[in-house]
Motif scaffolding. Structure first.
Motif: not given
Length: 422
Positions: A22-25, A31-34, A82-84, A121-127
């Motif tokens: 993952n990477i932090n934005l 975190k954005l993971s694969v 709280r963070s995760y 759309a699913i990825d964007y909505g969940a994020n």
């Protein structure tokens, strides 16, 4: 049931492990993971992929792994929950939306091209939902929106690439499977073609036996009309006649089916021999023998009589394999054209054929192969069938030459009988 739970655990663990990449934005702990790439990938591989259970267990697994890493690094979990916990919300939302999308497919396989927009759309909505839990309305700032849009586009592109690779790999496997099935089908038809020819020969024997039985009945009847032996002879003749009718019906059914297939395209000789080579090597391995086969085809021979040719060569190869006393067997096949004839030689390094047996080796029922552990004797039809095919179907000749340690069968076939293009 055990297999079902096993698949859930396996897929959930795979998602948990993938989430570690993952990477932090722009904000801490976002975190954005694969890991989400695994959902469509797993569904593409396994149509029965349990989306909801894997979503729940995967979310819990990712959350637990995050807490474990924090504890290992800091020795405490202060603020970690709280963070995760918003990440758990992300996986639950993604999994639920993905499940609803797969339900809308109605059991159809996931199409990588049509799935691009829904997965984006699913990825964007969940994020977006995760960001709302983290930074509230700041999730709608241009920077936040650009980040999650870019992340959704990138992961969707990766998913498309992964599914494309899987699709090509699936096609490759299907092609290999179809080729293997074709090989087995060709061999099966070749075997049936040989057996039908043997059945046709037997019809003459059945006819002769029936006639003999009926003549016996007439002779016994002349001596004594009420003789039980005469009635028995007549019954035998009638029974043989019934057997003959059933026999001919079966043979006609098989022949008609084969005729439809035998009218198809032909095959090159080198391809035919290569197919037989693979099959015979596997057959030898099953009998704990190692077979090596060399082929030398001087001409590019193409024929639509490939089933009969295959039956000829297969029986010669089987004969060499069964006659071999050593664990290693070597067969050499050579083809050459002389004037209007094709000459094929099949040589093996077996024990050879005794001189006193060479005159009988092509006779039906003759065999020197005995399984001493079971007492079973080979039925002795292979070489007789080869002779009938060579002489009957091709108008050729078959000759044998043998010395201890080497046996060679020489087949001469007129080129016009092969219907070839060289």
């Amino acid at each position: 049931m055990k297999k079902y739970f096993g698949s859930i655990i396996f897929f959930s663990m795979a998602i948990t492990v993938a989430a570690q990449l993952n990477i932090n934005l722009f904000i801490t702990d976002f975190k954005l993971s694969v890991a989400v790439i695994c959902f469509p990938a797993f569904l593409f591989i396994a149509q029965s992929f349990p989306v909801i259970p894997v979503t729940v267990f995967g979310a819990v697994g990712v959350f637990a792994s995050r807490l474990l890493l924090v504890w290992l690094q800091n020795g405490r979990l202060s603020g970690a929950v709280r963070s995760y916990y918003p990440e758990v919300i992300f996986y639950l939302c993604y999994g639920l939306a993905f499940y609803l999308y797969t339900r809308s497919l109605g059991g159809s396989r996931l199409d990588r091209n049509r799935a691009i927009l829904p997965l984006f759309a699913i990825d964007y909505g969940a994020n977006l939902i995760e960001l709302l839990f983290r930074i509230r309305l700041e999730a709608f700032t241009p920077k936040a929106q650009a980040s999650i849009l870019l992340a959704a586009a990138a992961r969707t592109a990766v998913i498309w690439c992964v599914l494309t690779v899987f699709a090509h790999y699936r096609l490759l496997l299907l092609k290999q499977e179809h080729e293997e099935r074709y090989k087995r089908l060709v061999l099966l038809i070749s075997k049936l073609d040989g057996e039908v020819m043997w059945m046709k020969k037997n019809t003459t024997l059945i006819e002769d036996t029936m006639n003999t039985s009926y003549r016996l009945y007439e002779r016994l009847k002349e001596r004594d009309e009420s003789s039980p032996l005469a009635r028995s002879a007549l019954k035998v003749a009638k029974d043989i006649h019934e057997v003959k009718k059933e026999y001919l019906l079966i043979m006609r059914g098989i022949s008609e089916t084969l005729d439809e297939e035998l009218e198809g395209d032909g095959m090159y000789l080198d391809e035919l021999l290569e197919l037989l080579k693979d099959t015979m090597i596997r057959s030898a391995a099953e009998h704990k023998k190692k077979l090596t086969m060399e082929t030398d085809c001087r001409d590019r021979v193409y024929t639509n009589r490939h089933y009969a040719l295959m039956s000829i060569f297969r029986n010669l190869f089987v004969n060499a394999l069964e006659a071999a006393e050593k664990d290693e067997v070597h067969i050499y096949v050579k083809e050459q054209a002389e004037e209007d004839m094709f000459i094929f030689t099949v040589t093996d390094d077996g024990p050879g054929v005794r001189e006193e047996d060479q005159a009988d080796i092509f006779k039906a029922g003759f065999s020197t192969k005995i399984n001493f552990s079971t007492g079973e004797v080979n039925r002795g039809l292979g070489l007789n069938l080869v002779k009938d095919l060579v002489e009957g179907q091709f108008g050729g000749t078959l000759a044998l030459s043998s010395i201890p340690g080497s046996t060679t069968f020489t087949i001469r076939i007129p080129q016009e009988k092969m219907k070839v293009v060289v």
